[in-house]
Motif scaffolding. Structure first.
Motif, PDB file in Angstrom:
ATOM      1  N   TYR A  59       0.506  -0.926   0.382  1.00 36.03           N
ATOM      2  CA  TYR A  59       0.467   0.054  -0.085  1.00 36.03           C
ATOM      3  C   TYR A  59       0.791   1.367   0.319  1.00 36.03           C
ATOM      4  CZ  TYR A  59      -3.402   3.513   1.684  1.00 36.03           C
ATOM      5  OH  TYR A  59      -4.091   5.044   1.526  1.00 36.03           O
ATOM      6  N   CYS A  60       1.999   1.038   0.910  1.00 31.09           N
ATOM      7  CA  CYS A  60       2.752   2.148   0.716  1.00 31.09           C
ATOM      8  C   CYS A  60       3.389   2.587  -0.411  1.00 31.09           C
ATOM      9  CB  CYS A  60       3.887   2.197   1.945  1.00 31.09           C
ATOM     10  SG  CYS A  60       3.137   2.684   3.320  1.00 31.09           S
ATOM     11  N   LEU A  61       4.225   2.104  -0.839  1.00 32.94           N
ATOM     12  CA  LEU A  61       4.462   1.902  -2.195  1.00 32.94           C
ATOM     13  C   LEU A  61       3.862   2.353  -2.809  1.00 32.94           C
ATOM     14  CD1 LEU A  61       7.418   0.902  -2.672  1.00 32.94           C
ATOM     15  CD2 LEU A  61       7.173  -1.150  -3.899  1.00 32.94           C
ATOM     16  N   ARG A  62       2.534   1.878  -3.397  1.00 34.09           N
ATOM     17  CA  ARG A  62       1.506   2.155  -4.652  1.00 34.09           C
ATOM     18  C   ARG A  62       1.285   3.748  -3.905  1.00 34.09           C
ATOM     19  NH1 ARG A  62      -1.096  -3.589  -4.976  1.00 34.09           N
ATOM     20  NH2 ARG A  62       0.355  -4.214  -6.245  1.00 34.09           N
ATOM     21  N   ARG A  67       1.238   9.041  -6.062  1.00 39.54           N
ATOM     22  CA  ARG A  67       0.932  11.122  -5.982  1.00 39.54           C
ATOM     23  C   ARG A  67       1.941  11.206  -6.570  1.00 39.54           C
ATOM     24  NH1 ARG A  67       1.577  12.263   1.023  1.00 39.54           N
ATOM     25  NH2 ARG A  67       2.739  13.503   0.023  1.00 39.54           N
ATOM     26  N   VAL A  68       3.110  10.507  -7.524  1.00 42.27           N
ATOM     27  CA  VAL A  68       3.524  10.982  -8.613  1.00 42.27           C
ATOM     28  C   VAL A  68       2.960  11.291  -9.655  1.00 42.27           C
ATOM     29  CG1 VAL A  68       5.648  10.879 -10.434  1.00 42.27           C
ATOM     30  CG2 VAL A  68       5.893  10.506  -7.441  1.00 42.27           C
ATOM     31  N   THR A  69       2.013  10.105  -9.763  1.00 40.55           N
ATOM     32  CA  THR A  69       1.181  10.445 -11.117  1.00 40.55           C
ATOM     33  C   THR A  69       0.052  10.893 -10.447  1.00 40.55           C
ATOM     34  OG1 THR A  69       1.635   8.060 -11.118  1.00 40.55           O
ATOM     35  CG2 THR A  69      -0.094   8.609 -12.769  1.00 40.55           C
ATOM     36  N   ALA A  70      -0.639  11.566  -9.979  1.00 37.94           N
ATOM     37  CA  ALA A  70      -1.365  12.489  -9.647  1.00 37.94           C
ATOM     38  C   ALA A  70      -0.728  13.902 -10.399  1.00 37.94           C
ATOM     39  CB  ALA A  70      -2.439  13.037  -8.451  1.00 37.94           C
ATOM     40  N   ARG A  71       0.580  14.212  -9.752  1.00 42.65           N
ATOM     41  CA  ARG A  71       1.121  15.625 -10.206  1.00 42.65           C
ATOM     42  C   ARG A  71       1.583  15.408 -11.260  1.00 42.65           C
ATOM     43  NH1 ARG A  71       4.620  14.098  -5.657  1.00 42.65           N
ATOM     44  NH2 ARG A  71       6.175  13.471  -6.281  1.00 42.65           N
ATOM     45  N   ILE A  72       1.650  15.403 -12.038  1.00 43.46           N
ATOM     46  CA  ILE A  72       1.791  14.595 -13.110  1.00 43.46           C
ATOM     47  C   ILE A  72       0.793  14.464 -14.185  1.00 43.46           C
ATOM     48  CG2 ILE A  72       2.987  13.081 -15.410  1.00 43.46           C
ATOM     49  CD1 ILE A  72       5.008  12.349 -13.903  1.00 43.46           C
ATOM     50  N   HIS A 127       8.454   0.817 -11.129  1.00 47.02           N
ATOM     51  CA  HIS A 127       9.847   1.123 -11.970  1.00 47.02           C
ATOM     52  C   HIS A 127       9.037   1.054 -12.837  1.00 47.02           C
ATOM     53  CE1 HIS A 127      13.550   0.117 -13.394  1.00 47.02           C
ATOM     54  NE2 HIS A 127      13.281  -0.598 -14.620  1.00 47.02           N
ATOM     55  N   ASP A 128       8.166  -0.028 -13.661  1.00 43.67           N
ATOM     56  CA  ASP A 128       7.240   0.113 -15.775  1.00 43.67           C
ATOM     57  C   ASP A 128       6.597   1.729 -15.400  1.00 43.67           C
ATOM     58  OD1 ASP A 128       8.279  -1.824 -15.517  1.00 43.67           O
ATOM     59  OD2 ASP A 128       6.751  -3.469 -15.004  1.00 43.67           O
ATOM     60  N   ALA A 129       5.878   2.743 -14.424  1.00 42.82           N
ATOM     61  CA  ALA A 129       5.671   3.323 -14.553  1.00 42.82           C
ATOM     62  C   ALA A 129       6.504   4.780 -14.786  1.00 42.82           C
ATOM     63  CB  ALA A 129       4.776   3.912 -13.424  1.00 42.82           C
ATOM     64  N   ILE A 130       7.369   4.677 -14.200  1.00 45.98           N
ATOM     65  CA  ILE A 130       8.545   5.204 -14.325  1.00 45.98           C
ATOM     66  C   ILE A 130       9.515   5.442 -15.829  1.00 45.98           C
ATOM     67  CG2 ILE A 130      11.275   6.476 -13.441  1.00 45.98           C
ATOM     68  CD1 ILE A 130      10.108   4.950 -11.044  1.00 45.98           C
ATOM     69  N   ALA A 131       9.000   4.169 -16.749  1.00 42.21           N
ATOM     70  CA  ALA A 131       9.488   3.970 -17.605  1.00 42.21           C
ATOM     71  C   ALA A 131       9.176   4.596 -18.770  1.00 42.21           C
ATOM     72  CB  ALA A 131      10.021   2.156 -17.713  1.00 42.21           C
ATOM     73  N   ARG A 132       7.452   4.556 -18.190  1.00 34.32           N
ATOM     74  CA  ARG A 132       6.609   4.698 -19.104  1.00 34.32           C
ATOM     75  C   ARG A 132       6.625   6.453 -19.320  1.00 34.32           C
ATOM     76  NH1 ARG A 132       3.759   0.494 -16.498  1.00 34.32           N
ATOM     77  NH2 ARG A 132       2.750   2.456 -15.755  1.00 34.32           N
TER      78      ARG A 132
END
Length: 189
Positions: A59-62, A67-72, A127-132
């Motif tokens: 949960y904490c990792l997701r 939060r990063v996705t929301a900012r982007i 990791h995959d989300a960062i790569a995307r």
């Protein structure tokens, strides 16, 4: 009449407590009991929402990824492509107190991924989300997909993030943004 619980608020309190335990005491002190104590909750209450320590870790990792996705997603898409690309990448770096805590949590939990199957899955998703994001940034700026350039940007972001989280929080972070900009601007078509 039973008391109604605001589950979203409870999750926020639990996440804040979990992140505090992780950043203050480290991954070895990260337990359901310690998080419950930090949140001011009974351990049984926390276990109803997160029955295992792994469930809480995931949960904490997701939550970091969310939060990063929301900012982007909140960035203005009408911005100049190179400026937008740089802004997207900046969201992945610990450039302020909020993002620093996120990165510390991410790194602490990521250290468990090699030996913990549940965390490995959540880390792989992040990791995959960062790569995307890196692939999208390269395509946005260069006008065409380029996997090699995307991997370079991803590696640069990972390295900068590690350096930033290890520097004193009071130190300037502009140097990292400058290095990132130097990598993004040459991609322009």
């Amino acid at each position: 009449m039973p008391r109604l619980i605001d589950h979203a608020e409870r999750d926020r309190v639990i996440a804040e407590a979990a992140w505090t335990v992780l950043t203050r005491d480290g991954v070895l002190a990260f337990s359901v009991r310690n998080v419950a104590d930090e949140a001011g909750l009974a351990t049984a209450s926390l276990r109803r929402r997160f029955p295992t320590q792994d469930a809480l870790r995931v949960y904490c990792l997701r939550l970091v990824s969310e939060r990063v996705t929301a900012r982007i997603a909140a960035l203005d898409p009408a911005t100049d492509p190179a400026t937008l690309a740089l802004s997207c990448l900046e969201q992945l770096l610990p450039l302020d107190a909020e993002r620093r805590v996120e990165m510390e949590v991410f790194l602490a939990l990521a250290s468990l991924a090699p030996t913990n199957p549940a965390v490995r899955v959540a880390y792989g998703e992040a990791h995959d989300a960062i790569a995307r994001v890196c692939r999208s940034v390269v395509e946005l700026v260069a006008g065409t997909p380029d996997d090699t350039a995307a991997r370079r940007v991803h590696a640069l972001v990972d390295g900068l993030a590690l350096h930033l989280v290890h520097q004193d929080p009071a130190e300037d972070t502009d140097w990292a943004v400058g290095i990132l900009a130097d990598a993004v601007w040459p991609l322009r078509t």
